[in-house]
Design a protein around this motif. Structure first.
Motif, PDB file in Angstrom:
ATOM      1  N   VAL A  44       8.094  11.183 -10.037  1.00  0.00           N
ATOM      2  CA  VAL A  44       7.616  12.528 -10.374  1.00  0.00           C
ATOM      3  C   VAL A  44       8.549  13.595  -9.816  1.00  0.00           C
TER       4      VAL A  44
ATOM      5  N   SER B 226       0.826  -1.217   0.000  1.00  0.00           N
ATOM      6  CA  SER B 226       0.000   0.000   0.000  1.00  0.00           C
ATOM      7  C   SER B 226       0.855   1.260   0.000  1.00  0.00           C
TER       8      SER B 226
ATOM      9  N   ALA C  72      -2.884   8.195  -0.124  1.00  0.00           N
ATOM     10  CA  ALA C  72      -2.693   7.010  -0.972  1.00  0.00           C
ATOM     11  C   ALA C  72      -2.618   5.745  -0.115  1.00  0.00           C
TER      12      ALA C  72
ATOM     13  N   MET D 288       4.461   1.280  -0.991  1.00  0.00           N
ATOM     14  CA  MET D 288       5.551   1.344  -1.962  1.00  0.00           C
ATOM     15  C   MET D 288       5.121   1.851  -3.334  1.00  0.00           C
ATOM     16  N   GLY D 289       3.917   1.444  -3.795  1.00  0.00           N
ATOM     17  CA  GLY D 289       3.454   1.920  -5.092  1.00  0.00           C
ATOM     18  C   GLY D 289       3.431   3.441  -5.136  1.00  0.00           C
ATOM     19  N   ALA D 290       2.862   4.046  -4.080  1.00  0.00           N
ATOM     20  CA  ALA D 290       2.763   5.505  -4.012  1.00  0.00           C
ATOM     21  C   ALA D 290       4.145   6.146  -3.922  1.00  0.00           C
ATOM     22  N   VAL D 291       5.025   5.553  -3.106  1.00  0.00           N
ATOM     23  CA  VAL D 291       6.355   6.148  -2.931  1.00  0.00           C
ATOM     24  C   VAL D 291       7.141   6.122  -4.241  1.00  0.00           C
TER      25      VAL D 291
ATOM     26  N   ALA E 149      -0.168   3.273  -6.333  1.00  0.00           N
ATOM     27  CA  ALA E 149       0.542   4.064  -7.344  1.00  0.00           C
ATOM     28  C   ALA E 149      -0.429   4.980  -8.079  1.00  0.00           C
TER      29      ALA E 149
ATOM     30  N   VAL F 183       5.928   6.181  -7.337  1.00  0.00           N
ATOM     31  CA  VAL F 183       5.393   7.218  -8.230  1.00  0.00           C
ATOM     32  C   VAL F 183       5.876   8.597  -7.782  1.00  0.00           C
ATOM     33  N   GLN F 184       5.843   8.824  -6.461  1.00  0.00           N
ATOM     34  CA  GLN F 184       6.283  10.106  -5.925  1.00  0.00           C
ATOM     35  C   GLN F 184       7.751  10.376  -6.254  1.00  0.00           C
TER      36      GLN F 184
ATOM     37  N   MET G 256      -1.536   7.941  -5.902  1.00  0.00           N
ATOM     38  CA  MET G 256      -0.499   8.959  -5.825  1.00  0.00           C
ATOM     39  C   MET G 256      -0.447   9.778  -7.105  1.00  0.00           C
TER      40      MET G 256
ATOM     41  N   LEU H   6      -1.086  13.809  -7.213  1.00  0.00           N
ATOM     42  CA  LEU H   6      -0.038  14.714  -7.694  1.00  0.00           C
ATOM     43  C   LEU H   6      -0.539  15.516  -8.893  1.00  0.00           C
TER      44      LEU H   6
END
Lengths: 239, 246
Positions: free
Chosen positions: A179, A168, B232, A170-173, B206, A175-176, B209, B213
């Protein structure tokens, strides 16, 4: 004028380096002592009849699995953290799932690039901010209210958090990070290498699994350098 | 100083009787105090250096706040996992080993290895006060080795990176970015094959996020960039709850 600013910047960063190395190594040594005092007291002074052999065998079992990481993890994270933040990160813990994401957000929020002076100061300050939030929430929710919370939070919620927190997060991190870095070539290099490592190399040579992340980091650095956009680097240097 | 705890009994399975003893609390709070002091000294040093590298104090504060906000989601998830482990290790050991220095995954695995080396397992009938104390000692020693290696390796690595920075500044600018992307790609991809739910959650997290963003950019909302990670995680873990219990 510009040379003077440069020297003053160099001098103050040198002072920052010296101070953080001194503060960092002293506080980390103290943290190490406090973290060992508790178990030492329990093992040797509380009448639990524990022999040195028991400790030796248990430590050997743990070392056989994690001994490699004692050395590999500091080597892996140094290029990302820089020397000042190393002393923070390895004492505060939860590096990849909390401290690095905080540093990325802070750098992108003031438009500082990693590896620059502003980037280094931003990530040190971000880790300070993250540490403050983290220590406070641990003290309140685990230290003070922990035994009460464990009785009211449904067991499935805790179970789900334990099993699924990493995917939950790692996917967001990732992408962050992509970017915030805005670097197309290293991004492609890193993802390709990870896929290769995880689905080709490790199945072929399972013993490399322990070094997987460290190897991907190393080869991402080397390959990103080889395929770097020479024009872009040149222009930034001139600008 | 031989001070047997009144409740200490090698064969008892009442872990909390020894695991929550006052001296262990004192040591745990000691680690907290050391980190607070370090945080104070570091932010003071950063504030002193910042104005000389074209970084106004406003940006120093901004970086602190952004780091604080971004860590709320991850911190609360660590708290949830830590609470789950209270029964096994007691509050002081959970605070220091799971909450700080280590992480839930490594420390639980270490404790389990130590317990197995004594022919026991975490939480079973054979998980006595004696087994707990040995497991606590083994994971603390292992965590101590991490810190020791950091203390020994950092000065060496620092000299290396200084000389590289002089010879090749362009490489020094690229290395942190490439290293960070390499580490996070690998950590993310390692989650995908664990189960279908893991794979779905990586994608949901992902996508959330990316959405936040994008929204932050369109609306020019800087605060959303900082809260995005917390949101997220919340969305993905809620989805995980429904998939897991369905």
């Amino acid at each position: 004028m510009s040379t003077q600013t440069l020297t003053s910047a160099d001098a103050s960063m040198a002072r920052f380096d010296k101070q953080t190395t001194r503060y960092g190594s002293i506080t980390m040594t103290l943290g190490l002592i406090f973290s060992l005092l508790g178990p030492i007291y329990l093992v040797f002074f509380s009448g639990l009849e524990i022999t040195p052999t028991m400790i030796g065998v248990a430590f050997a079992a743990v070392a056989a699995t994690f001994g490699v990481f004692w050395i590999v993890e500091p080597l892996t994270y140094f290029p990302i953290l820089g020397s000042a933040a190393m002393y923070q990160a390895f004492m505060i813990g939860n590096i990849s799932n909390k401290l690095l994401p905080a540093a990325i957000v802070a750098q992108s929020s003031i438009n500082a690039k990693p590896g620059t002076r502003r980037g280094d100061l931003a990530s040190v300050m971000a880790i300070c901010g993250a540490a403050t939030v983290h220590l406070t929430s641990l003290l309140i929710f685990v230290g003070l209210l922990g035994s009460w919370l464990v009785s009211i939070v449904p067991i499935e919620v805790i179970e789900v958090a334990r099993i699924y927190i990493l995917p939950s997060l790692m996917g967001a991190v990732l992408v962050q990070a992509i970017v915030a870095m805005k670097q197309l070539r290293p991004t492609i290099v890193a993802i390709t290498l990870s896929l290769l490592m995880y689905f080709v190399v490790i199945p072929l040579v399972p013993s490399l699994a322990l070094f997987g992340t460290a190897l991907v980091v190393l080869f991402s650095i080397v390959l990103s350098w080889i395929v770097r956009d020479r024009k872009a680097v040149h222009t930034t240097e001139e600008a | 100083m031989y001070l047997p705890l009144a409740a200490a009994d090698p064969a008892s399975t009442d872990i909390w009787a020894v695991a929550n003893s006052p001296f262990l609390w004192f040591c745990a709070l000691g680690v907290f105090a050391v980190i607070f002091v370090q945080t104070f000294l570091y932010s003071r040093a950063a504030k002193a250096a910042a104005p000389h590298v074209d970084m106004p104090l406003r940006e120093v504060k901004e970086a602190f706040r952004a780091g604080a906000v971004a860590s709320i989601g991850p911190s609360l998830s660590v708290v949830l996992v830590a609470i789950a482990l209270l029964a096994l290790f007691g509050t002081p050991a959970v605070l220091v080993r799971i909450g700080l220095i280590g992480s839930a995954a490594t420390e639980t695995a270490s404790a389990n290895l130590a317990a197995q080396s004594m022919g026991s397992m975490l939480g079973g009938d054979s998980y006595t006060q004696q087994v707990f104390a040995v497991a606590f000692m083994a994971m603390s020693l292992s965590g101590g080795m991490w810190m020791l290696c950091t203390l020994l390796l950092t000065p060496v690595l620092k000299r290396g990176s200084k000389s590289l920075a002089k010879r090749n500044p362009a490489a020094m600018a690229l290395i942190p970015t490439a290293a960070l992307l390499g580490a996070f790609s690998m950590l993310t991809i390692a989650e995908i094959p664990k189960s279908n739910i893991h794979m779905m959650l990586v994608l949901i997290s992902a996508a959330s996020m990316a959405f936040f963003l994008f929204l932050a950019k369109v609306l020019g909302a800087k605060w959303l960039k900082e809260w995005a990670l917390g949101f997220a995680i919340l969305i993905a873990i809620t989805a995980g709850y429904f998939m897991h219990t369905a």
